[in-house]
Design a protein around this motif. Structure first.
Motif, short mmCIF file in Angstrom:
data_model
loop_
_atom_site.label_atom_id
_atom_site.label_comp_id
_atom_site.label_asym_id
_atom_site.label_seq_id
_atom_site.Cartn_x
_atom_site.Cartn_y
_atom_site.Cartn_z
N ALA A 51 -17.46 99.05 -51.39
CA ALA A 51 -18.24 98.34 -50.37
C ALA A 51 -17.35 97.40 -49.57
O ALA A 51 -17.50 97.26 -48.35
N TRP A 52 -16.40 96.75 -50.23
CA TRP A 52 -15.48 95.85 -49.55
C TRP A 52 -14.58 96.61 -48.59
O TRP A 52 -14.38 96.20 -47.45
N ALA A 53 -14.02 97.74 -49.05
CA ALA A 53 -13.16 98.54 -48.19
C ALA A 53 -13.94 99.07 -46.99
O ALA A 53 -13.44 99.07 -45.86
N ARG A 54 -15.18 99.49 -47.21
CA ARG A 54 -16.02 99.98 -46.11
C ARG A 54 -16.31 98.87 -45.11
O ARG A 54 -16.36 99.10 -43.90
N PRO A 60 -8.15 105.64 -41.93
CA PRO A 60 -7.21 106.45 -41.18
C PRO A 60 -7.40 107.95 -41.42
O PRO A 60 -6.93 108.75 -40.62
N GLU A 61 -8.09 108.33 -42.48
CA GLU A 61 -8.26 109.75 -42.78
C GLU A 61 -9.39 110.39 -41.98
O GLU A 61 -9.23 111.46 -41.41
N CYS A 62 -10.55 109.73 -41.92
CA CYS A 62 -11.67 110.32 -41.19
C CYS A 62 -11.99 109.57 -39.89
O CYS A 62 -12.95 109.90 -39.21
N GLN A 63 -11.19 108.55 -39.57
CA GLN A 63 -11.27 107.84 -38.29
C GLN A 63 -12.62 107.18 -38.03
O GLN A 63 -13.20 107.32 -36.97
N VAL A 64 -13.13 106.45 -39.02
CA VAL A 64 -14.36 105.70 -38.82
C VAL A 64 -14.05 104.21 -38.82
O VAL A 64 -13.05 103.76 -39.36
N GLU A 73 -15.77 116.35 -43.31
CA GLU A 73 -16.28 117.40 -42.43
C GLU A 73 -17.76 117.19 -42.10
O GLU A 73 -18.56 118.10 -42.16
N GLY A 74 -18.12 115.97 -41.78
CA GLY A 74 -19.48 115.65 -41.37
C GLY A 74 -20.42 115.26 -42.50
O GLY A 74 -21.51 114.77 -42.25
N ARG A 75 -20.04 115.45 -43.74
CA ARG A 75 -20.89 115.08 -44.88
C ARG A 75 -20.48 113.70 -45.38
O ARG A 75 -19.32 113.47 -45.70
N ALA A 76 -21.44 112.80 -45.44
CA ALA A 76 -21.15 111.43 -45.87
C ALA A 76 -20.69 111.40 -47.33
O ALA A 76 -21.21 112.14 -48.17
N ARG A 77 -19.72 110.53 -47.62
CA ARG A 77 -19.21 110.35 -48.97
C ARG A 77 -19.87 109.13 -49.59
O ARG A 77 -20.23 108.18 -48.90
N THR A 78 -20.01 109.13 -50.91
CA THR A 78 -20.54 107.95 -51.60
C THR A 78 -19.44 106.92 -51.84
O THR A 78 -19.72 105.75 -52.03
N THR A 79 -18.19 107.37 -51.84
CA THR A 79 -17.04 106.48 -51.97
C THR A 79 -16.21 106.55 -50.70
O THR A 79 -16.50 107.36 -49.82
N VAL A 80 -15.19 105.73 -50.63
CA VAL A 80 -14.32 105.76 -49.47
C VAL A 80 -13.02 106.49 -49.82
O VAL A 80 -12.67 106.64 -50.98
N HIS A 81 -12.32 106.94 -48.79
CA HIS A 81 -11.03 107.60 -49.00
C HIS A 81 -10.01 106.62 -49.56
O HIS A 81 -10.08 105.41 -49.31
N GLU A 87 -5.61 100.49 -46.63
CA GLU A 87 -5.74 99.71 -45.39
C GLU A 87 -6.40 98.35 -45.67
O GLU A 87 -5.97 97.32 -45.14
N ALA A 88 -7.41 98.34 -46.51
CA ALA A 88 -8.10 97.10 -46.83
C ALA A 88 -7.18 96.15 -47.60
O ALA A 88 -7.16 94.95 -47.35
N GLU A 89 -6.40 96.70 -48.54
CA GLU A 89 -5.46 95.88 -49.30
C GLU A 89 -4.39 95.28 -48.39
O GLU A 89 -4.03 94.11 -48.54
N GLU A 90 -3.88 96.08 -47.45
CA GLU A 90 -2.87 95.56 -46.53
C GLU A 90 -3.44 94.48 -45.62
O GLU A 90 -2.77 93.50 -45.31
N ALA A 91 -4.68 94.66 -45.19
CA ALA A 91 -5.31 93.65 -44.33
C ALA A 91 -5.56 92.35 -45.09
O ALA A 91 -5.50 91.27 -44.51
N ALA A 92 -5.83 92.45 -46.39
CA ALA A 92 -6.12 91.25 -47.18
C ALA A 92 -4.85 90.49 -47.54
O ALA A 92 -4.90 89.31 -47.85
#
Length: 93
Positions: A51-54, A60-64, A73-81, A87-92
């Protein structure tokens, strides 16, 4: 307490504690707990990390953008890539 002081006092915590935990219901900046017995966990639940990463990073993988769930491929994931966690760790940091 001023925000500048609060930041330094919480510096030892994982940045994912800034969001609510969807697994155990812990409020932001509160530790995660075991649902069965209420024991405080030393780390955060994987769902809270997701949830934090989202909430904080673009994927960078699915460009959201932040706040939008990752997809395959258009199907929502329950987790993040995995790259979104990075990316979230680098930003923090």
């Amino acid at each position: 307490m001023p925000d500048s002081l609060r930041h330094f006092l919480r510096a030892g915590q994982h940045p994912a504690r800034a969001v609510d935990c969807p697994h155990c219901g812990a409020a932001a900046h509160r530790p995660c707990r075991v649902l069965a017995n209420g024991r405080v966990l030393p780390d955060v639940h994987p769902a809270r990390r997701s949830a934090w990463a989202r909430a904080t990073a673009c994927c960078p993988e699915c460009q959201v953008e932040p706040q939008i769930a990752c997809h395959d491929e258009g199907r929502a994931r329950t987790t993040v890539h995995h790259r979104r966690y990075q990316e979230a760790e680098e930003a923090a940091a």
